[in-house]
Scaffold this motif. Sequence first.
Motif, mmCIF file in Angstrom:
data_model
loop_
_atom_site.group_PDB
_atom_site.id
_atom_site.type_symbol
_atom_site.label_atom_id
_atom_site.label_comp_id
_atom_site.label_asym_id
_atom_site.label_seq_id
_atom_site.Cartn_x
_atom_site.Cartn_y
_atom_site.Cartn_z
ATOM 1 N N GLU A 515 0.809 -1.210 0.000
ATOM 2 C CA GLU A 515 0.000 0.000 0.000
ATOM 3 C C GLU A 515 0.853 1.274 0.000
ATOM 4 N N GLY A 516 2.161 1.130 -0.104
ATOM 5 C CA GLY A 516 3.020 2.307 -0.036
ATOM 6 C C GLY A 516 2.755 3.291 -1.140
ATOM 7 N N VAL A 517 2.531 2.772 -2.360
ATOM 8 C CA VAL A 517 2.244 3.618 -3.509
ATOM 9 C C VAL A 517 0.954 3.100 -4.136
ATOM 10 N N VAL A 518 0.010 4.004 -4.326
ATOM 11 C CA VAL A 518 -1.279 3.654 -4.930
ATOM 12 C C VAL A 518 -1.413 4.431 -6.230
ATOM 13 N N VAL A 519 -1.841 3.711 -7.282
ATOM 14 C CA VAL A 519 -2.032 4.330 -8.591
ATOM 15 C C VAL A 519 -3.525 4.382 -8.873
ATOM 16 N N LEU A 520 -4.035 5.560 -9.081
ATOM 17 C CA LEU A 520 -5.426 5.754 -9.492
ATOM 18 C C LEU A 520 -5.421 6.047 -10.977
ATOM 19 N N GLY A 521 -5.668 5.019 -11.786
ATOM 20 C CA GLY A 521 -5.590 5.202 -13.229
ATOM 21 C C GLY A 521 -6.779 4.652 -13.975
ATOM 22 N N GLU A 522 -7.400 3.623 -13.436
ATOM 23 C CA GLU A 522 -8.542 3.036 -14.110
ATOM 24 C C GLU A 522 -9.824 3.760 -13.698
ATOM 25 N N PHE A 535 -9.329 12.261 -2.130
ATOM 26 C CA PHE A 535 -9.749 12.915 -0.892
ATOM 27 C C PHE A 535 -10.783 12.065 -0.146
ATOM 28 N N SER A 536 -11.705 11.463 -0.887
ATOM 29 C CA SER A 536 -12.723 10.654 -0.233
ATOM 30 C C SER A 536 -12.099 9.460 0.493
ATOM 31 N N LYS A 537 -11.226 8.741 -0.201
ATOM 32 C CA LYS A 537 -10.602 7.588 0.428
ATOM 33 C C LYS A 537 -9.660 8.006 1.552
ATOM 34 N N LEU A 538 -9.044 9.151 1.408
ATOM 35 C CA LEU A 538 -8.155 9.629 2.467
ATOM 36 C C LEU A 538 -8.939 9.922 3.737
ATOM 37 N N MET A 539 -10.088 10.531 3.599
ATOM 38 C CA MET A 539 -10.923 10.813 4.769
ATOM 39 C C MET A 539 -11.484 9.530 5.369
ATOM 40 N N GLU A 540 -11.655 8.497 4.533
ATOM 41 C CA GLU A 540 -12.162 7.231 5.034
ATOM 42 C C GLU A 540 -11.073 6.396 5.701
ATOM 43 N N GLY A 541 -9.836 6.872 5.643
ATOM 44 C CA GLY A 541 -8.754 6.126 6.273
ATOM 45 C C GLY A 541 -8.220 4.992 5.447
ATOM 46 N N PHE A 543 -6.120 5.225 3.051
ATOM 47 C CA PHE A 543 -4.735 5.486 2.661
ATOM 48 C C PHE A 543 -3.848 5.692 3.884
ATOM 49 N N GLU A 544 -4.184 5.033 4.974
ATOM 50 C CA GLU A 544 -3.431 5.249 6.212
ATOM 51 C C GLU A 544 -1.989 4.780 6.072
ATOM 52 N N ASN A 545 -1.777 3.724 5.309
ATOM 53 C CA ASN A 545 -0.429 3.180 5.131
ATOM 54 C C ASN A 545 0.161 3.545 3.770
ATOM 55 N N THR A 546 -0.424 4.508 3.134
ATOM 56 C CA THR A 546 0.036 4.914 1.800
ATOM 57 C C THR A 546 0.812 6.221 1.897
ATOM 58 N N ASN A 547 1.957 6.232 1.249
ATOM 59 C CA ASN A 547 2.789 7.435 1.240
ATOM 60 C C ASN A 547 2.584 8.277 -0.011
ATOM 61 N N TYR A 548 2.277 7.620 -1.136
ATOM 62 C CA TYR A 548 2.173 8.356 -2.387
ATOM 63 C C TYR A 548 0.985 7.830 -3.185
ATOM 64 N N ILE A 549 0.231 8.748 -3.750
ATOM 65 C CA ILE A 549 -0.886 8.411 -4.624
ATOM 66 C C ILE A 549 -0.625 9.068 -5.972
ATOM 67 N N THR A 567 0.968 11.518 0.765
ATOM 68 C CA THR A 567 0.105 11.340 1.935
ATOM 69 C C THR A 567 0.834 10.718 3.109
ATOM 70 N N GLY A 568 2.125 10.416 2.973
ATOM 71 C CA GLY A 568 2.893 9.928 4.119
ATOM 72 C C GLY A 568 3.123 11.047 5.113
ATOM 73 N N LYS A 569 2.926 10.766 6.377
ATOM 74 C CA LYS A 569 3.010 11.822 7.385
ATOM 75 C C LYS A 569 4.419 12.399 7.458
ATOM 76 N N HIS A 570 5.382 11.520 7.462
ATOM 77 C CA HIS A 570 6.770 12.017 7.539
ATOM 78 C C HIS A 570 7.123 12.808 6.287
ATOM 79 N N GLN A 571 6.723 12.310 5.134
ATOM 80 C CA GLN A 571 7.048 12.998 3.897
ATOM 81 C C GLN A 571 6.315 14.333 3.798
#
Length: 1967
Positions: A515-522, A535-541, A543-549, A567-571
């Motif tokens: 889940e580190g990198v998620v591609v939204l393409g389809e 944004f919707s999925k981010l608010m739903e949690g 992407f909690e373990n995702t750093n890059y979309i 979306t990574g907190k440290h990054q």
Amino acid sequence: MGNSYAGQLRTTRFEEVLHNSIEASLRSNIVVPRPVFSQLYLEAEEPAAQNGRTENDDENDEDGSESNSPPIPYQMKPPPEGCCTTDGFCQAGRDLRLSSLASDSLDVSPGFMLIGLKSPSLPDSLLVVAVDHRFLPDERGHNALLGFSGNCIGCGEKGFRYFTDFANHINLKLSTQPKKQKHLKFHLFRNSQGVLVKGAPICWRGHDGRIRQMSSSLSELHATSDERTSSVALLRSSHAASSYTASHANGVPQSSDTAQPLPNGIIPASSIAQAVINHSGPGRPSTAGMQTNAGPPKKRHKGWSPESSANSSSVLPSSTVATNGAKLDASATLSSSQRSSATLFPTGLSVAVPDQLLHTCGLQPVIFKGHGPLPQLTGNFNEVLVSSLLQSCYLSSQSLPRVYQHYGPSPIQPLSTEMQILLTVYYLVQLGPEQVPLIEDLEQIFMRSWRESHLSEIRQNQQPQTPASQGRHYGIEAPPTLSGLPQHLGLAPQQPLTPSQLPWLAQLAASSCGEGVVVLGEHVGSLAQGLQQMFSKLMEGRFENTNYIVVIVTASGHETQSCVVVTGKHQCRALAENMFSPNEGLREINYQLSSGEAQELIQFCSSLGQDGDIDSLLDGATLDSNEPSPLSSSQESTDEKSLKNTHSPKDSLSPKDRVLTPKETCSEFSVEWRDIRPIQLAVARKLLSHVCAIADSSTQNLDLVSFDRVSFLILVPPSEVTFQQTVLHLWSSGVLQELGTLEQDSVSQRQAEHYVVKMDQSAQVRVDSLIQEAHTNSYTLYILVHDHAHWDISSASYCSTDSGLGLVDQLLNSRKVRDAPNILILHVTSFPFALQTQFTRISPYNEIHWPSSYSNDVDLYHERTRYFGVSELLESTRSGSSLPLMRCDTSFESMASALEERFPKLHSAVIRTTVLIHHYCAALMAVSGRIGGSHNLHKHTSVETLGIVQALLSAAQQCPAHHGHMILLRIPSLALAAWAHRRLSRVRRQLGLEESFEIILGNPSQPLNIGHNFIDQIKLWLKIQEADWVPRTYLELEALPCILILSGAEPQGESLPRSLKYCDLRVISCSYLQRTTVEQELGLAAYLLKTESRSPHNPGPGSDLLESDGEKLSTTDIEEEESQENESSPVSSNQPVQSSPDVGTSDPFPTQSSTSTSPNVPKSAMDSTTQPSQAQAQPPTAQSSSQSFLYPQLSFPHSSQSLTLPVYSLAQPIFHPLAQTNSLAYFQTLPQHQVAHAPPQPLAPAVRSRRHPSKSTSSSSSSPRASSPHLSCSWARGVSRPPSVLLPRSLYDIITANDGSGLPRCTSFLPHMSVAWASSFRPLLSKMMTCTEQSLYYRQWTVPRPYHMDSNNRTEGRSDNFHPRRLLLSGPPQVGKTGAYLHFLGILSRMLIRLMEVDIYNEEEIHFSVQKDDVQYNPPDALWPDPEVVKALPFDYTVHDPKYDDISLVYCPGYKPACDATPVRQEDMCLRRRTTRIKLSKYAAFNTYHHCEQCHLYLGFNPRYQIYESTLHAFTFTHLLLGEEIQLYFIIPKSKEHYFSFNQPGGQLEGMRLPLAADRSPDCIKSPIFTPTTGRHEHGLFNLYHAMDGASHLHILVIKEYEMAVYKKYWPNHILLVLPPVFNGAGIGAAHFLIKELSYHNLELERSRRQEGSGATGDVWPFIILADDSCVMWNVVEFDARNGPAEHAASLKQVLQHMEDCPHLAHYGLCGIRKWSSRVFTDPTTWEPFSRGHLHDFLLLNVDRSQNVQYDQNRFTCHDVDFTLRLHSAGLLICRFNNFSVMKKQIAIGGYRTFIIKTKMTDVPTSVGPSQYVCAPDSKHLFLATPAQLLLEKYLQHTSHKLFPLSTKNYDHPVLSVDFYINLGPEVTVCFVSSRPHSVNICTTGLLFSGLLLCFADAFVTPSFLKKFSFLKGATLCVIGADRSSLRQTVGRLELEEEWRFRLSDEFQTANAKEDWPLFFLTGKHI
């Protein structure tokens, strides 16, 4: 890219451009190669084909029309009657062709651009027109308004609104409808020479009108950066992409934000100043305002004028922001409501940002714009950050192939949009969970992938290159395999990646990391839809373990679009903080501290959980008053101020209250930082060499000879410590005394402060004063030393007056400083990269790089020190055999990361500093033993921190004088540093440790504040007696146990003492990753290691260990370094101990201390020196935060003696120092229970061994004190090892990683925030580069930003604009550059003094008779000689000139030689002659190196002065002695022709004009001056301007024919008399012979000329001057009745005019003056002003009276002695003016006394002895290529004692020489007689001669003449002739056989070949 034509590329002339551009870069031989990519656009060129159309199809396109209908016939409107219809000219008849206007200055209206227009009737030419830029497309073919607006450049007519009308005006003569797309072809720009040339083609192809409207705003935004220019941070570490465009924007500044805190406390919600740059080509910057609509109207309305801006309503007032102190004027701004750039995009495509985003997710997402326009963000957009940095990187990489476009077709294509996106996904996938993306990594991936895909073409294009050039760093190298990427991506795909393949390939790549990198393409139809899903999925949690979309849009019929959301907190935190500039970040920290937002964090960190609270534990330990609120103020509290001056009741006596006994004195302590090291001397000499090179260059920008002293001013950053440190170095260096600035006894540090100035507001007055002083004192050379030169390089025009920046630019780059010929600027820095750009002011030839002191482990400078710097620190991390010196603290990082997630609104610096200080407090409490249950406190600190504190407290207890270590704590924020200082001070006070160590707050703007007790201690150590002395520098804190909290945004040149042991950089900012920033932080730990080996007489038990074994045998114990130092660290004997690699540092430069038994280590552990394999078996393990260790706790008894006497009876060191024992390896080989229960050992023996050292406890250290039997001082052992460095994890990972070239990654960062990369298409730095090659690399590949002080340093028409008197000294930090340049100032001053002095021969006259005549003939103050009195003077035959100390004495009856006189051979003369250094007077003669405005006519090669023309004239006369005509040549400058007469102007030379004897002129010298010279065209003293005091004179240089060219070059304004070629090998006699005969012939001609003109003839001036070319000064003796004679300098004018004014001068045949000597006035009362004798060097010759006496043209030596004797024998008066003297300069080069004896076989001088100079006639002998006369003279000089044995040392029986004087050596005396009738000879009655010398005897020598003389029996006869026949004739004619016996074997010849006309001589014995 970015449109539907992606993936296809126009290939016209593509490959050829690549080849030629790369080759031009590689083969460039200029100093600063012209950057290949300096004129590239940011975007790749638009594809040339779509739907099968060819490139030429664009001629039928207009306004997006895609119609393929045939062209409509068109008839142009007939031109007005009478107008011009010529092709290439407008109707007004003005030329419009580019070839005609290229060099003209053209008037272009604002907003208009010069465009190249193609005319069908002129296919080979371009027409120059001016077009409104708004009607032209950008680089991607977008944003062109429909219609046309243009002006005519030729006639200046303006306001053409239709292209049809414009085409008629410029006579296009078209058959089709005029279209601007078809004819406006190229941008035009001026190149570096100022010539208008063709630029890039105009990209007319783009989307249709609908898509063009939607994407217009994006295309304008691509050159903009939402980040601040000064923040480089993790993603923006190099400014590689975003700043690339700004570097070509011609000064348009980048965007910057003003920091105001947002509600979340992280990002300032202020207006964004964005400079939106629209690039259309080179030199075409345009600033577009923010658009609120979709673009300009489709069709132009009647009321709309092209001059009005379509988007002017949205332009806001520009803001002024400070970027690192530099003011930036942004072109447009956005309000805070527009932070997400929503207004840049069309309405209707918006995305609503959810409310409570930060609160719900705990992060602030960062959106990186990629391809395509980003939709407008609405709603809660303040909690989203938008950056265009990735977009700029994309555009930059796509623009790379544009360099190939000018040279023809090529298969090379840029990276497609799809490939860029896929590579981006792969890069994000390979990043670790805590890694932050670096734009430079991604950029290099793009570059390598592109090179791999076209490797074959690139290699093919590089075939013409040489192998050497291919390996250089300017070439394109084959890239290595891309790290972390699939192999197939590194190669060129067989089929291009299609948009339909991209989404699933990207998802496939992202699947490898979960889940580190998620591609939204389809199923994503637009970026707006993708972002809304995100944004919707981010608010739903989700992407909690995702750093890059990664959002990818591949809609059919549209170009691929993308963006990346972090979306990574440290990054997100790192990227958000990166958007602060350094100053803004500090302001945000101050705000958070002052507002109390950090209070919760402080309280949280103070809690110890179940172990209580830090404050409560401290309160239980002491009853001292509590500390005030730590965040209420940055000022020190009242009770804290008293800490410096008060003592706890438990404190020990302060040092001033006690006196150290001998046992308490540390004999191992010494301060050596004041010493000058050999390498510093070498660098100082290199600096001097470069200064001399500037002076010696043909440009003559520095006239060193004209300066007589040096003055200087040292400019330092506004740091009080740096200022005082420089003052201290200056004061102790002795430079001020050496420069004569201050007297030796009166120099104080206060006086030295006058020569150092801080670069603050006070610097303006000081520098202005120096400039004014330099203007008035032109003879003083002023040196402006700019130390720490990289600190302030801001442009003065971009800085506000109160910012304190831009002063360097304002002061040092001012015109007054630049044009002052006596001001030299020396920049000194450890990080010169920002000064090495394309626009640098410093020539690469003026760079001085610090040399390496070691080569192959050989100490080149024998200074016994080794520099340990950044590269060595990095190397220690790779050794693997010991714990590295540079490391990170994992447990600290874990706690800091956890708190960063807990407190997302706080700045990371606040969190990390709080955690670090909490660790130090807990460690102090744990180690002190004052806190109950302190054994549990170690859990609340890190292993590293605990080890640091333990080393600090224990080190001072081991030394009798309490020497200890320094701990550097680097906290950039002043507010945080002040809080840390208060916090640590309170803990120290409550623990009762005030006397143990000091805590120092290092504020750059404030002086040091040290407690009085520690000041007294330092004074005892440094033996300082002054009562009011206080330390002002960190260097003076040597050996003081202390924690130094160094604050400030960056170090400002502060040097640290050798007692620095730990450099704690765990809280430095990781947001600004430039090379300079990183290296100057690491440079704080730079160190000079002592490398002295043990004394031979005291080897010690461990001396047999090799130094290379140090790393193998070093320990990594709980107290790694202290295990060999801290012999008195107490610990409870029953505590179990475990080893840990986390504490202390393994030492790659180990020292060995005394060996004794540790209470907790089995004896077998001591024997690791005999088990090297065991010591190396287990390398140090990685640090683990899960391990729990027990640590020694220092117990401080209440007795005050415990702090003064290190006696501990109940505790011993946990690990006693071992002899190179690796205890960790030992413990790792034991079972765990065995380690935990190691049996305790007896304690007392260890104590006794420490107090009473024995032979068994001797040291084996490589320390300078290693010869001591016991090193009890931890400081003394520490000076041989560098400090340990602790870094943040993110920075540590970056620094320790290597790039593709093998160098640390930090070296490939952008060198400085004020510069930008010139191109992404650049090679990496090579590991094998030297400093010079690195400089050339940065000079080619970096350009200054607009706010850089060098950004305006470019002059039209010049390829460089170097300041000629500007030097750059670069060297690593802490290496000793200050001492080097201070020594340079000293030796420069000595050199200038040396240049103002000359070596003058200072010798007493020789051969004075013991029986001296005491008769006084003239009064001492007589002005002129009386001829009658002179006749009464006896002629002194003896030669007194010291240069003739090795010649034969001339016999004189009254002379008695000294009996003890020792003859000196001539070859020893140059070594023996005595000289004195004399300062040149204002009347000196000079050589060619002297240049001043007054005597510039004597200069020959200075381009500032006109080189005067001269003409060659032949002059022929006949001489009876030569028997033929003599043809001489005069080279006469035009300005000197009035001294000569010609038969007509410019015609045949008739002679020199001579004055009359009666002429009188106070400013004229009547006598022509002849100076024979050879080999001294540079060093001869021919510049007589000052010597003549401006008087008019005729000076002629007499030279040999083969030297004519070189003398003419160096002295073009002198008259040259060129001798005939036959005299090229002749000696000085020939020159004087021709001068005299020419002068007499000219005298006769002048008399004839005057007689023909009915003028007086007899009174023509008959005197000439024969002067040596080494006469430098003249003196006159004046008599004072009271003080006697006094000699002082006089001008040559005064001397000559006095002699020429002599009343009876015509009676004298020869006059001269005395040679100067400092010991001439032995008896002033008997001073004789005139004398008769031999004259030398400077003669006034009467050519009229001496016409019958000639110089011997064949003579090489003693010609003047011979001429004087013959002149005297002829009865002519000779007079020497003793009141005048001439000083002769010692010139070791050239001259007539330089003789080369060489053989005929070779031209190389051969060692041939004098006996080989002659040989028997007709014998086989080695012939010499030397004139026969010279061989004869040298043979007689060296062998006459054998030829005339009876004459050796027999003054009473001299050799009789008839009509000829020749040198027979100093042992033989010669008696000269003349055979001429009526000649004057000495009386020889009764004199017996020991020999007879006849040389070319003429008819005056008769047998009867010889019979007058008597000879000793056995006397030697020597007859010299031109051939054997003349010898026999002479013998017969003179009847010599009657009294002389001859043998055939007594005939000789000189060793010359027959064609060289040898001389013959015959010897015989008297019967």
